[in-house]
Design a protein around this motif. Structure first.
Motif, PDB file in Angstrom:
ATOM      1  N   VAL A 288      -7.617 -94.983  17.472  1.00 24.52           N
ATOM      2  CA  VAL A 288      -7.164 -94.287  16.268  1.00 24.52           C
ATOM      3  C   VAL A 288      -6.527 -92.944  16.631  1.00 24.52           C
ATOM      4  CG1 VAL A 288      -7.944 -93.173  14.147  1.00 24.52           C
ATOM      5  CG2 VAL A 288      -8.808 -95.438  14.747  1.00 24.52           C
ATOM      6  N   THR A 289      -7.160 -92.202  17.520  1.00 25.99           N
ATOM      7  CA  THR A 289      -6.626 -90.897  17.920  1.00 25.99           C
ATOM      8  C   THR A 289      -5.261 -91.036  18.581  1.00 25.99           C
ATOM      9  OG1 THR A 289      -8.849 -89.978  18.197  1.00 25.99           O
ATOM     10  CG2 THR A 289      -7.050 -88.846  19.321  1.00 25.99           C
ATOM     11  N   GLU A 290      -5.109 -92.039  19.443  1.00 27.42           N
ATOM     12  CA  GLU A 290      -3.822 -92.237  20.113  1.00 27.42           C
ATOM     13  C   GLU A 290      -2.719 -92.550  19.106  1.00 27.42           C
ATOM     14  OE1 GLU A 290      -0.886 -92.695  23.075  1.00 27.42           O
ATOM     15  OE2 GLU A 290      -2.840 -91.667  23.021  1.00 27.42           O
ATOM     16  N   LEU A 291      -3.002 -93.393  18.133  1.00 28.51           N
ATOM     17  CA  LEU A 291      -1.993 -93.712  17.117  1.00 28.51           C
ATOM     18  C   LEU A 291      -1.638 -92.469  16.299  1.00 28.51           C
ATOM     19  CD1 LEU A 291      -3.265 -97.191  15.878  1.00 28.51           C
ATOM     20  CD2 LEU A 291      -1.127 -96.735  17.085  1.00 28.51           C
ATOM     21  N   ARG A 292      -2.632 -91.659  15.973  1.00 27.33           N
ATOM     22  CA  ARG A 292      -2.372 -90.433  15.212  1.00 27.33           C
ATOM     23  C   ARG A 292      -1.533 -89.455  16.015  1.00 27.33           C
ATOM     24  NH1 ARG A 292      -8.520 -89.673  12.703  1.00 27.33           N
ATOM     25  NH2 ARG A 292      -8.278 -91.237  11.034  1.00 27.33           N
ATOM     26  N   LEU A 293      -1.837 -89.319  17.302  1.00 26.62           N
ATOM     27  CA  LEU A 293      -1.081 -88.385  18.149  1.00 26.62           C
ATOM     28  C   LEU A 293       0.362 -88.848  18.323  1.00 26.62           C
ATOM     29  CD1 LEU A 293      -3.777 -87.601  20.865  1.00 26.62           C
ATOM     30  CD2 LEU A 293      -2.875 -86.016  19.159  1.00 26.62           C
ATOM     31  N   GLN A 294       0.551 -90.140  18.519  1.00 24.89           N
ATOM     32  CA  GLN A 294       1.911 -90.653  18.676  1.00 24.89           C
ATOM     33  C   GLN A 294       2.713 -90.471  17.392  1.00 24.89           C
ATOM     34  OE1 GLN A 294       3.383 -91.538  21.348  1.00 24.89           O
ATOM     35  NE2 GLN A 294       1.707 -91.930  22.785  1.00 24.89           N
ATOM     36  N   ALA A 295       2.073 -90.717  16.256  1.00 22.35           N
ATOM     37  CA  ALA A 295       2.764 -90.524  14.977  1.00 22.35           C
ATOM     38  C   ALA A 295       3.111 -89.056  14.760  1.00 22.35           C
ATOM     39  CB  ALA A 295       1.890 -91.040  13.841  1.00 22.35           C
ATOM     40  N   ALA A 296       2.186 -88.164  15.122  1.00 18.16           N
ATOM     41  CA  ALA A 296       2.438 -86.730  14.968  1.00 18.16           C
ATOM     42  C   ALA A 296       3.584 -86.278  15.857  1.00 18.16           C
ATOM     43  CB  ALA A 296       1.170 -85.942  15.299  1.00 18.16           C
ATOM     44  N   ARG A 297       3.596 -86.743  17.110  1.00 19.29           N
ATOM     45  CA  ARG A 297       4.673 -86.369  18.027  1.00 19.29           C
ATOM     46  C   ARG A 297       6.032 -86.822  17.484  1.00 19.29           C
ATOM     47  NH1 ARG A 297       5.285 -84.981  23.451  1.00 19.29           N
ATOM     48  NH2 ARG A 297       7.245 -85.675  24.380  1.00 19.29           N
ATOM     49  N   MET A 299       6.860 -87.275  14.337  1.00 15.31           N
ATOM     50  CA  MET A 299       7.212 -86.441  13.188  1.00 15.31           C
ATOM     51  C   MET A 299       7.645 -85.059  13.638  1.00 15.31           C
ATOM     52  SD  MET A 299       4.248 -87.497  10.431  1.00 15.31           S
ATOM     53  CE  MET A 299       4.907 -86.452   9.128  1.00 15.31           C
ATOM     54  N   LEU A 300       6.963 -84.506  14.626  1.00 16.34           N
ATOM     55  CA  LEU A 300       7.329 -83.174  15.119  1.00 16.34           C
ATOM     56  C   LEU A 300       8.720 -83.158  15.741  1.00 16.34           C
ATOM     57  CD1 LEU A 300       3.897 -82.252  16.724  1.00 16.34           C
ATOM     58  CD2 LEU A 300       5.010 -80.963  14.879  1.00 16.34           C
ATOM     59  N   ALA A 301       9.089 -84.251  16.397  1.00 12.70           N
ATOM     60  CA  ALA A 301      10.385 -84.321  17.063  1.00 12.70           C
ATOM     61  C   ALA A 301      11.524 -84.657  16.098  1.00 12.70           C
ATOM     62  CB  ALA A 301      10.338 -85.366  18.180  1.00 12.70           C
ATOM     63  N   ASP A 302      11.178 -85.050  14.886  1.00  7.21           N
ATOM     64  CA  ASP A 302      12.176 -85.442  13.889  1.00  7.21           C
ATOM     65  C   ASP A 302      12.743 -84.199  13.218  1.00  7.21           C
ATOM     66  OD1 ASP A 302      13.672 -86.463  11.838  1.00  7.21           O
ATOM     67  OD2 ASP A 302      12.112 -87.817  11.083  1.00  7.21           O
ATOM     68  N   ARG A 303      14.041 -83.936  13.442  1.00 12.72           N
ATOM     69  CA  ARG A 303      14.657 -82.749  12.844  1.00 12.72           C
ATOM     70  C   ARG A 303      14.658 -82.802  11.318  1.00 12.72           C
ATOM     71  NH1 ARG A 303      17.863 -83.600  17.462  1.00 12.72           N
ATOM     72  NH2 ARG A 303      17.899 -81.816  18.893  1.00 12.72           N
ATOM     73  N   GLY A 304      14.574 -84.029  10.790  1.00 14.69           N
ATOM     74  CA  GLY A 304      14.535 -84.163   9.338  1.00 14.69           C
ATOM     75  C   GLY A 304      13.219 -83.699   8.734  1.00 14.69           C
ATOM     76  N   LYS A 305      12.237 -83.461   9.577  1.00 13.72           N
ATOM     77  CA  LYS A 305      10.928 -83.009   9.088  1.00 13.72           C
ATOM     78  C   LYS A 305      10.596 -81.608   9.595  1.00 13.72           C
ATOM     79  CE  LYS A 305       8.871 -87.601   8.533  1.00 13.72           C
ATOM     80  NZ  LYS A 305      10.116 -88.352   8.666  1.00 13.72           N
ATOM     81  N   GLY A 342      11.749 -80.739  16.931  1.00 14.36           N
ATOM     82  CA  GLY A 342      13.183 -80.975  16.990  1.00 14.36           C
ATOM     83  C   GLY A 342      13.691 -81.606  18.259  1.00 14.36           C
ATOM     84  N   ASP A 343      12.782 -82.228  19.061  1.00 16.69           N
ATOM     85  CA  ASP A 343      13.233 -82.861  20.305  1.00 16.69           C
ATOM     86  C   ASP A 343      13.846 -84.234  20.097  1.00 16.69           C
ATOM     87  OD1 ASP A 343      12.452 -80.713  21.746  1.00 16.69           O
ATOM     88  OD2 ASP A 343      10.582 -81.598  22.518  1.00 16.69           O
ATOM     89  N   GLY A 344      13.652 -84.820  18.909  1.00 16.72           N
ATOM     90  CA  GLY A 344      14.120 -86.192  18.677  1.00 16.72           C
ATOM     91  C   GLY A 344      15.604 -86.281  18.459  1.00 16.72           C
TER      92      GLY A 344
END
Length: 344
Positions: A288-297, A299-305, A342-344
């Motif tokens: 669960v933690t790995e899926l949450r971290l990957q999803a967060a990363r 979202m963080l890299a998405d300039r639209g967010k 914004g890395d995405g």
């Protein structure tokens, strides 16, 4: 591999063994050229379906305008498909059997309120609505479903099935009601296949899924002795595990999500859920933690967010405390959450 080929301008589906899970292939009259009349649509779809499986004759449903859709996926040597068609009868004659280049078994489940009527090997059976139907391509046959075809189909080489169920031919055109639990497991496993196919690049996963499908089919057909025990150990446990994975992927962002939720949903005990996950080498919390971290990363890299705060993203993926999220993020990726924006 289950692929479309162009033959004389028409798209024909052919089945070839592949080490990977293929993307879903859709054969639908809705995608045919608008200029085709009703008869041409029926003939074109018939040719595509025959190219995918084996030669047979189809009879349409009365004067109903012809429409049909098949969604199929190849998994190693096994093909899984869903078909809805304005066809009510399939007949395979001696010539078609004699000239066949393959000899497969098919296990079908009706998806509507019309029973499947089967005549093969001198036996005729009206199958119950919730019962599986075993068909062999190596014998003549007559399959009917009044009102139109609507079924799940698992198509697999005879050799693979006979290795596990030596008496498979004795089960053709017979009522198959002895293993309702195995049938229920198989249906649930079919429902989560699209999620597993997201990992089709993993040949090891394809082998695992293929083997699990064959094991579950074997249990549905009443495999006995050593074959049954092996199938039960592999098939049922693997099916349960995939169901657990599917629920984790679907609900990981719920901060209240726990093994108790999974156990309650699947009718298991939390201890059994934890034991199955531990056998894979990664427990519930780690997954669960790995899926949450990957999803967060992501979202963080998405300039639209980029207007979302780090705390908002942490909460959105299921973390309850931003300090814990920051610590786990740095441990996992070697960077602070703010450093990947914004890395995405």
């Amino acid at each position: 591999m289950f692929v479309l080929r162009r033959v004389g301008g028409a798209a024909l589906l052919t089945a070839e063994r592949t080490p990977f899970m293929t993307d879903k292939v859709v054969l639908s009259t809705h995608d045919m050229p608008a200029q085709l009349d009703d008869l041409a649509r029926f003939r074109t779809w018939h040719d595509m379906y025959v190219a995918a499986y084996c030669e047979f004759d189809l009879s349409r449903v009365g004067e109903t305008p012809f429409a049909a859709t098949t969604e199929a996926r190849q998994i190693g040597g096994v093909n899984v498909a869903e078909t809805t068609a304005a066809v009510e009868r399939l007949v395979r004659d001696r010539r078609q059997v004699a000239t066949a280049v393959r000899s497969n078994f098919c296990l079908a489940f009706s998806r509507n309120n019309s029973p499947i009527v089967q005549a093969q090997l001198g036996r005729e059976t009206v199958h119950r609505l919730d019962s599986p139907v075993l068909v062999t391509e190596s014998e003549t046959g007559d399959i009917r479903q009044p009102g139109g075809f609507d079924f799940f189909l698992i198509d697999l080489p005879a050799k693979l099935l006979l290795e596990r169920v030596a008496h498979a031919f004795d089960l053709v055109s017979q009522p198959l009601d002895a293993a309702p639990q195995a049938s229920a497991h198989l249906k649930r496993y079919l429902a989560i296949l699209p999620q597993l196919a997201a990992d089709k690049a993993e040949s090891a996963l394809t082998t695992h899924v293929e083997s699990t499908l064959i094991d579950l089919v074997s249990l549905v057909l009443g495999a006995n002795g050593d074959s049954a025990e092996l199938a039960r150990m592999r098939g049922l446990r693997a099916a349960r595990l995939e169901e657990i994975f599917a629920l984790i992927r679907k609900h990981y962002a719920d901060p209240e999500f726990s093994t108790a939720h999974v156990a309650r949903r699947l009718g298991l005990t939390p201890r059994y859920v934890n034991d199955l996950l531990q056998e894979t080498g990664t427990g519930f919390s780690e997954r669960v933690t790995e899926l949450r971290l990957q999803a967060a990363r992501k979202m963080l890299a998405d300039r639209g967010k980029d207007r979302l705060k780090v705390i908002d993203i942490a909460y959105a993926v299921g973390f309850n405390e931003v300090s814990y999220f920051n610590r786990r993020f740095r441990q996992r990726f070697g960077e602070k959450p703010t450093e990947v924006r914004g890395d995405g």
